[in-house]
Design a protein around this motif. Structure first.
Motif, PDB file in Angstrom:
ATOM      1  N   ILE A 185      -6.979  -5.472  -6.318  1.00 15.33           N
ATOM      2  CA  ILE A 185      -6.237  -4.251  -5.976  1.00 15.33           C
ATOM      3  C   ILE A 185      -7.215  -3.086  -5.789  1.00 15.33           C
ATOM      4  O   ILE A 185      -7.098  -2.308  -4.833  1.00 15.33           O
ATOM      5  N   VAL A 186      -8.187  -2.988  -6.689  1.00 11.73           N
ATOM      6  CA  VAL A 186      -9.177  -1.907  -6.565  1.00 11.73           C
ATOM      7  C   VAL A 186     -10.021  -2.116  -5.300  1.00 11.73           C
ATOM      8  O   VAL A 186     -10.289  -1.159  -4.554  1.00 11.73           O
ATOM      9  N   ALA A 187     -10.395  -3.358  -5.006  1.00 10.53           N
ATOM     10  CA  ALA A 187     -11.157  -3.642  -3.780  1.00 10.53           C
ATOM     11  C   ALA A 187     -10.327  -3.318  -2.540  1.00 10.53           C
ATOM     12  O   ALA A 187     -10.844  -2.772  -1.549  1.00 10.53           O
ATOM     13  N   ALA A 188      -9.053  -3.653  -2.575  1.00 12.25           N
ATOM     14  CA  ALA A 188      -8.179  -3.329  -1.435  1.00 12.25           C
ATOM     15  C   ALA A 188      -8.051  -1.815  -1.276  1.00 12.25           C
ATOM     16  O   ALA A 188      -7.967  -1.312  -0.157  1.00 12.25           O
ATOM     17  N   GLY A 189      -8.061  -1.091  -2.380  1.00  9.57           N
ATOM     18  CA  GLY A 189      -8.039   0.371  -2.304  1.00  9.57           C
ATOM     19  C   GLY A 189      -9.265   0.903  -1.574  1.00  9.57           C
ATOM     20  O   GLY A 189      -9.168   1.791  -0.723  1.00  9.57           O
ATOM     21  N   GLU A 190     -10.427   0.330  -1.880  1.00 11.92           N
ATOM     22  CA  GLU A 190     -11.648   0.743  -1.168  1.00 11.92           C
ATOM     23  C   GLU A 190     -11.534   0.406   0.316  1.00 11.92           C
ATOM     24  O   GLU A 190     -11.966   1.182   1.181  1.00 11.92           O
ATOM     25  N   ALA A 191     -10.961  -0.754   0.623  1.00  8.56           N
ATOM     26  CA  ALA A 191     -10.818  -1.164   2.022  1.00  8.56           C
ATOM     27  C   ALA A 191      -9.829  -0.259   2.755  1.00  8.56           C
ATOM     28  O   ALA A 191     -10.032   0.087   3.929  1.00  8.56           O
ATOM     29  N   VAL A 192      -8.776   0.140   2.082  1.00  8.97           N
ATOM     30  CA  VAL A 192      -7.801   1.058   2.680  1.00  8.97           C
ATOM     31  C   VAL A 192      -8.457   2.416   2.936  1.00  8.97           C
ATOM     32  O   VAL A 192      -8.236   3.041   3.986  1.00  8.97           O
ATOM     33  N   ARG A 193      -9.292   2.849   2.001  1.00 10.32           N
ATOM     34  CA  ARG A 193     -10.029   4.103   2.228  1.00 10.32           C
ATOM     35  C   ARG A 193     -10.966   3.953   3.446  1.00 10.32           C
ATOM     36  O   ARG A 193     -11.094   4.889   4.256  1.00 10.32           O
ATOM     37  N   ALA A 194     -11.603   2.795   3.578  1.00 11.18           N
ATOM     38  CA  ALA A 194     -12.497   2.567   4.725  1.00 11.18           C
ATOM     39  C   ALA A 194     -11.702   2.568   6.036  1.00 11.18           C
ATOM     40  O   ALA A 194     -12.157   3.091   7.062  1.00 11.18           O
ATOM     41  N   MET A 195     -10.507   1.977   6.019  1.00  7.67           N
ATOM     42  CA  MET A 195      -9.651   1.996   7.211  1.00  7.67           C
ATOM     43  C   MET A 195      -9.297   3.426   7.594  1.00  7.67           C
ATOM     44  O   MET A 195      -9.371   3.813   8.768  1.00  7.67           O
ATOM     45  N   GLY A 196      -8.882   4.210   6.605  1.00  8.93           N
ATOM     46  CA  GLY A 196      -8.505   5.594   6.882  1.00  8.93           C
ATOM     47  C   GLY A 196      -9.662   6.372   7.474  1.00  8.93           C
ATOM     48  O   GLY A 196      -9.485   7.122   8.449  1.00  8.93           O
ATOM     49  N   ALA A 197     -10.858   6.173   6.922  1.00  6.82           N
ATOM     50  CA  ALA A 197     -12.034   6.884   7.441  1.00  6.82           C
ATOM     51  C   ALA A 197     -12.326   6.444   8.873  1.00  6.82           C
ATOM     52  O   ALA A 197     -12.616   7.272   9.745  1.00  6.82           O
ATOM     53  N   ALA A 198     -12.230   5.129   9.143  1.00  8.79           N
ATOM     54  CA  ALA A 198     -12.519   4.620  10.487  1.00  8.79           C
ATOM     55  C   ALA A 198     -11.523   5.164  11.509  1.00  8.79           C
ATOM     56  O   ALA A 198     -11.861   5.315  12.688  1.00  8.79           O
ATOM     57  N   LEU A 199     -10.308   5.440  11.055  1.00  6.05           N
ATOM     58  CA  LEU A 199      -9.268   5.945  11.961  1.00  6.05           C
ATOM     59  C   LEU A 199      -9.247   7.468  12.015  1.00  6.05           C
ATOM     60  O   LEU A 199      -8.375   8.059  12.669  1.00  6.05           O
ATOM     61  N   GLY A 200     -10.198   8.108  11.325  1.00  5.90           N
ATOM     62  CA  GLY A 200     -10.260   9.568  11.354  1.00  5.90           C
ATOM     63  C   GLY A 200      -9.198  10.243  10.514  1.00  5.90           C
ATOM     64  O   GLY A 200      -8.918  11.431  10.696  1.00  5.90           O
ATOM     65  N   ARG A 201      -8.594   9.483   9.623  1.00  4.38           N
ATOM     66  CA  ARG A 201      -7.559  10.039   8.742  1.00  4.38           C
ATOM     67  C   ARG A 201      -7.866   9.613   7.304  1.00  4.38           C
ATOM     68  O   ARG A 201      -7.240   8.686   6.772  1.00  4.38           O
ATOM     69  N   PRO A 202      -8.807  10.314   6.673  1.00  4.23           N
ATOM     70  CA  PRO A 202      -9.220   9.908   5.320  1.00  4.23           C
ATOM     71  C   PRO A 202      -8.038   9.867   4.351  1.00  4.23           C
ATOM     72  O   PRO A 202      -7.148  10.716   4.401  1.00  4.23           O
ATOM     73  N   VAL A 203      -8.057   8.873   3.511  1.00  2.00           N
ATOM     74  CA  VAL A 203      -6.992   8.681   2.514  1.00  2.00           C
ATOM     75  C   VAL A 203      -7.119   9.756   1.438  1.00  2.00           C
ATOM     76  O   VAL A 203      -8.209  10.023   0.934  1.00  2.00           O
ATOM     77  N   GLU A 204      -5.992  10.337   1.071  1.00  3.53           N
ATOM     78  CA  GLU A 204      -5.966  11.353   0.009  1.00  3.53           C
ATOM     79  C   GLU A 204      -5.432  10.796  -1.302  1.00  3.53           C
ATOM     80  O   GLU A 204      -5.725  11.314  -2.369  1.00  3.53           O
ATOM     81  N   LYS A 205      -4.623   9.749  -1.222  1.00  9.35           N
ATOM     82  CA  LYS A 205      -4.010   9.166  -2.425  1.00  9.35           C
ATOM     83  C   LYS A 205      -3.741   7.707  -2.147  1.00  9.35           C
ATOM     84  O   LYS A 205      -3.311   7.369  -1.038  1.00  9.35           O
ATOM     85  N   LEU A 206      -3.989   6.861  -3.146  1.00 10.34           N
ATOM     86  CA  LEU A 206      -3.603   5.462  -3.027  1.00 10.34           C
ATOM     87  C   LEU A 206      -2.239   5.257  -3.685  1.00 10.34           C
ATOM     88  O   LEU A 206      -1.945   5.857  -4.714  1.00 10.34           O
ATOM     89  N   ASN A 207      -1.444   4.413  -3.070  1.00  4.82           N
ATOM     90  CA  ASN A 207      -0.177   3.984  -3.675  1.00  4.82           C
ATOM     91  C   ASN A 207      -0.222   2.471  -3.809  1.00  4.82           C
ATOM     92  O   ASN A 207      -0.567   1.771  -2.843  1.00  4.82           O
ATOM     93  N   VAL A 208       0.138   1.979  -4.969  1.00  2.85           N
ATOM     94  CA  VAL A 208       0.144   0.539  -5.232  1.00  2.85           C
ATOM     95  C   VAL A 208       1.558   0.148  -5.641  1.00  2.85           C
ATOM     96  O   VAL A 208       2.157   0.808  -6.493  1.00  2.85           O
ATOM     97  N   GLY A 209       2.077  -0.900  -5.022  1.00  2.61           N
ATOM     98  CA  GLY A 209       3.430  -1.329  -5.363  1.00  2.61           C
ATOM     99  C   GLY A 209       3.583  -2.822  -5.373  1.00  2.61           C
ATOM    100  O   GLY A 209       3.066  -3.518  -4.496  1.00  2.61           O
ATOM    101  N   GLN A 210       4.268  -3.310  -6.389  1.00  5.85           N
ATOM    102  CA  GLN A 210       4.613  -4.727  -6.466  1.00  5.85           C
ATOM    103  C   GLN A 210       6.122  -4.756  -6.609  1.00  5.85           C
ATOM    104  O   GLN A 210       6.666  -4.424  -7.658  1.00  5.85           O
ATOM    105  N   LEU A 211       6.802  -5.069  -5.505  1.00  6.93           N
ATOM    106  CA  LEU A 211       8.266  -5.001  -5.501  1.00  6.93           C
ATOM    107  C   LEU A 211       8.831  -6.414  -5.340  1.00  6.93           C
ATOM    108  O   LEU A 211       9.264  -7.010  -6.306  1.00  6.93           O
ATOM    109  N   GLY A 212       8.842  -6.931  -4.121  1.00  4.39           N
ATOM    110  CA  GLY A 212       9.307  -8.307  -3.937  1.00  4.39           C
ATOM    111  C   GLY A 212      10.813  -8.444  -3.924  1.00  4.39           C
ATOM    112  O   GLY A 212      11.342  -9.528  -4.147  1.00  4.39           O
ATOM    113  N   ASN A 213      11.522  -7.337  -3.644  1.00  7.67           N
ATOM    114  CA  ASN A 213      12.979  -7.419  -3.625  1.00  7.67           C
ATOM    115  C   ASN A 213      13.487  -8.169  -2.403  1.00  7.67           C
ATOM    116  O   ASN A 213      14.559  -8.760  -2.445  1.00  7.67           O
ATOM    117  N   VAL A 214      12.717  -8.125  -1.316  1.00 10.85           N
ATOM    118  CA  VAL A 214      13.136  -8.798  -0.086  1.00 10.85           C
ATOM    119  C   VAL A 214      12.325 -10.085   0.081  1.00 10.85           C
ATOM    120  O   VAL A 214      12.885 -11.183   0.087  1.00 10.85           O
TER     121      VAL A 214
END
Lengths: 139, 139
Positions: free
Chosen positions: A61-90
């Motif tokens: 999860i922490v590694a995916a957070g870093e990857a999500v931050r890297a995606m945001g930077a690559a797209l010119g929209r730096p991440v300001e907050k991470l959200n983590v969710g484990q739902l599985g209702n559907v």
């Protein structure tokens, strides 16, 4: 034997696999977003994982957070907050969402799940997002 | 020095503290719901925790899931699915929601965050929920 729920296929694209989890880029250009699916047959809740598997999942999860931050930077929209969710209702197969948020995103400050409609990635942006996420996950 | 964000006080009631986290019962009778707040000064994201703190948090998330199941059983509405969320878009202090869901709850299958209005607990139900959650967390 573990098999990825086919419900993930049309909504996400494969990223390099991690030690415990399949990692997939959610095909929604509104948010840099990775879904982690532990390769554990018939797991639905965190309590069903062993302590070792839980530690691996937390690390991924922490590694995916870093990857999500890297995606945001690559797209010119730096991440300001991470959200983590484990739902599985559907989709019941155990999975964890790691989503990069910004105060100017269309769902802020609410959660992203079940809100609005996924936006299609521009092909160049998708390529850049996949490359940034893969590099971060492999790095 | 850690201080609980006062934003949690009007919306939740104290439960027995855990090794890492303050545990609080969310005052919303629609769902059995516990909020965990790690006693770590100025923490906002999981990545800021040490590996040891992350393992403790994961263990306490699982324990809170058991307590949420105990609350649901005590209220005559057994939990069918756990939802875990770490958002922090509004209240920034790092915290994790552990929510018991049922297919007949008012937000199913969507997430609970930012949806509708909290329902006030009947005093007897709140007492039963607090007792069940406390017993599970201490057990």
């Amino acid at each position: 034997m573990f098999e990825l729920d086919p419900a993930f296929l049309p909504t996400s694209a494969a990223l390099p696999g991690l030690a415990l989890c399949e990692a997939r880029l959610q095909l929604d250009a509104r948010f840099p977003w990775i879904v982690l699916i532990p390769r554990i047959d018939r797991a639905f809740e965190l309590e069903e994982l062993t302590v070792e598997e839980r530690a691996m999942l937390m690390a991924e999860i922490v590694a995916a957070g870093e990857a999500v931050r890297a995606m945001g930077a690559a797209l010119g929209r730096p991440v300001e907050k991470l959200n983590v969710g484990q739902l599985g209702n559907v989709t019941r197969q155990l999975h964890v969402h790691v989503v990069g948020r910004r105060a100017d995103d269309p769902c802020w400050p609410g959660p992203v799940w079940g809100r609005g409609t996924a936006a299609t990635y521009d092909p160049d942006a998708l390529e850049a997002a996949l490359a940034a996420a893969a590099a971060a996950l492999l790095g």
